[in-house]
Scaffold this motif. Structure first.
Motif, short mmCIF file in Angstrom:
data_model
loop_
_atom_site.label_atom_id
_atom_site.label_comp_id
_atom_site.label_asym_id
_atom_site.label_seq_id
_atom_site.Cartn_x
_atom_site.Cartn_y
_atom_site.Cartn_z
N ASP A 88 -6.22 -5.89 -13.03
CA ASP A 88 -5.88 -4.48 -13.26
C ASP A 88 -6.52 -3.95 -14.54
OD1 ASP A 88 -4.40 -4.24 -11.00
OD2 ASP A 88 -2.48 -3.88 -11.98
N HIS A 115 6.96 5.47 -6.42
CA HIS A 115 6.37 4.23 -5.94
C HIS A 115 5.01 4.46 -5.26
CE1 HIS A 115 10.06 1.95 -6.76
NE2 HIS A 115 10.71 3.01 -6.32
N HIS A 116 4.70 5.70 -5.00
CA HIS A 116 3.42 6.03 -4.36
C HIS A 116 2.86 7.30 -4.99
CE1 HIS A 116 4.36 3.09 -1.24
NE2 HIS A 116 5.56 3.66 -1.13
N THR A 167 -1.17 3.40 -18.72
CA THR A 167 -0.71 2.23 -17.99
C THR A 167 -0.50 1.06 -18.95
OG1 THR A 167 -1.16 0.76 -16.10
CG2 THR A 167 -3.05 1.38 -17.48
N ILE A 187 -3.47 2.33 -7.17
CA ILE A 187 -2.82 3.50 -7.77
C ILE A 187 -3.77 4.20 -8.73
CG2 ILE A 187 -0.89 4.29 -9.19
CD1 ILE A 187 -0.04 3.32 -6.44
N LYS A 194 -1.73 -4.93 -8.61
CA LYS A 194 -0.93 -3.88 -7.96
C LYS A 194 -1.31 -2.48 -8.45
CE LYS A 194 1.96 -6.40 -5.47
NZ LYS A 194 2.11 -6.25 -3.99
N GLY A 195 -1.85 -2.41 -9.66
CA GLY A 195 -2.16 -1.09 -10.21
C GLY A 195 -3.47 -0.50 -9.71
N VAL A 201 1.73 4.29 -15.37
CA VAL A 201 1.71 3.34 -14.26
C VAL A 201 2.10 1.96 -14.78
CG1 VAL A 201 0.33 2.28 -12.44
CG2 VAL A 201 -0.14 4.65 -13.15
N GLY A 220 1.66 -1.40 -14.16
CA GLY A 220 0.75 -2.18 -13.32
C GLY A 220 0.77 -3.66 -13.63
N ASP A 274 6.12 2.87 -10.39
CA ASP A 274 6.42 1.44 -10.30
C ASP A 274 5.59 0.87 -9.15
OD1 ASP A 274 7.43 -1.09 -10.11
OD2 ASP A 274 9.46 -0.49 -9.50
N THR A 275 4.59 0.07 -9.46
CA THR A 275 3.67 -0.45 -8.44
C THR A 275 4.25 -1.63 -7.67
OG1 THR A 275 2.57 -1.96 -9.99
CG2 THR A 275 1.68 0.28 -9.80
#
Length: 370
Positions: free
Chosen positions: A295, A363-364, A286, A273, A269-270, A263, A265, A335-336
């Motif tokens: 994060d 992305h998800h 990550t 996820i 943003k991470g 990830v 992050g 990619d977050t």
């Protein structure tokens, strides 16, 4: 000190449950008692409010023993909101709140215009004016909690004791209730003593924290002193998952296995996820996360493969190489959408590297599990 206990022992039928309880609270301050279920928090509160006989020690208000005060004298100085349910027959919420005026009324219990004004103000303070004429028996648990708080406020005490006051409340009403208590402490200079299960809220609302475990007070101090390191994990015997003292958040058990997902992050943003991957029991790696990034706090609780760098300094090439090695081990890269600025240009380099290595860029999390 305004309210104080010294070497207090509490329990039932002469059998000591907790001993050597010594603490003090000034007016205008909030003290919260935390600890595991069955630790004796309610027993302490019932004893210092004279609902239970003490086994030993002292409890004083302005150096005067509470055990020498008459019921009316004590009720004018101390109000109590316990967890026991009451079920007044055919009484409205306004009438239940008015019960808090009994220390001030005559033998006939007649309310004066001043008493009624106090009742109205108490209802207003807990945002329950619309419940005044509603039967108490027809209210929800959360509404009852607010009415019982209004009754305690109605006594116009100098000390308020509450046992799990946020029970049965949704998040909005928890926040409102704690805001009310903070205002009572600050504006009315009340000394407030309460037990709380929500330790994140205890950290935010309290001036002092008492931690109960076993037959003693395990710790006592400011939230900054108590919510430090692994103490909370030890207090509650947490064997799986974790409690983040900085964020006041609980994280579930970290997923086990090979980190098939890397990830990218940062900047918060991470976090969603990481938590989605935890729900799917998907181990992940990550990076590169600065140690002051939000994060970083969640990532280190949910993964053992976190590439971290010191904040406010250029990221060493060795850290970039470490992140690339984790990308090589992964099958997917998420990619977050972290914003890329002057200090995290390495994100572009890592994404380019992942593409060159033929990694699938997602992305998800849904793309991963679909």
């Amino acid at each position: 000190m305004y309210f104080q206990t010294q070497k207090l022992s509490v329990g039932y039928a002469g059998k000591v449950l907790i001993k050597d309880i010594s603490f003090s609270v000034e007016r205008g301050k909030i003290l919260s008692i935390i600890g595991p279920n069955g630790a004796g928090k309610s027993t302490i509160l019932k004893t210092i409010s004279r609902h239970l006989e003490r086994i030993g020690g002292t409890v004083t208000i302005e150096k005067e023993s509470i055990f020498k005060l008459s019921n009316k004298e004590l009720a004018k100085r101390l109000s109590v909101m316990l967890t026991e349910r009451i079920d007044p027959d055919l009484m409205t919420c306004g009438q239940v709140v008015a019960m808090g005026r009994y220390p001030y009324t005559n033998n006939f219990g007649m309310l004066t215009p001043e008493d009624r004004a106090v009742v109205a103000e108490a209802l207003r303070m807990v945002h329950a004016e619309d419940l005044e004429d509603k039967l108490f028996s027809n209210t929800s648990d959360g509404q009852r909690q607010r009415i019982m708080l209004a009754r305690a406020i109605c006594q116009q005490p100098q000390i308020m004791i509450l046992d799990e006051p946020t029970s049965y409340l949704d998040i909005r009403h928890k926040i409102e209730l704690l805001d009310i208590l903070r205002n009572l402490a600050t504006e009315k200079e009340l000394a407030i003593i309460m037990s709380l299960h929500e330790i994140d809220l205890a950290a935010k609302i309290s001036d002092q924290i008492i931690c109960v475990k076993g037959d003693t007070i395990e710790n006592c101090g400011t939230p900054e002193e108590v919510f430090n390191g692994d103490f909370i994990k030890s207090l509650y015997d947490i064997e799986s998952g974790s409690f983040n003292t900085l964020l006041g958040s609980v994280e579930l058990v970290a997923p086990q296995g090979k980190p098939d997902v890397f990830v990218l992050g940062g900047n918060g943003k991470g976090i969603p996820i990481y938590r989605q991957l935890q729900k799917h029991r998907q181990a992940f790696s990550t990076g590169i996360l600065f140690e002051n990034d939000v994060d970083f706090q969640v990532a280190t609780a949910l993964s053992q493969w976190v590439v971290a760098a010191e904040p406010f300094n250029p990221v060493p090439g060795a850290k970039v190489a470490e992140a690339k090695a984790l990308i090589d081990r992964a099958r997917f890269v998420i990619d977050t959408g972290v914003p890329i600025g002057a200090y995290n240009q390495f994100c572009k380099e890592l994404l380019k590297y992942a593409r060159v290595r033929g990694k699938l860029i997602l992305h998800h999390v849904e793309e991963l599990v679909s």
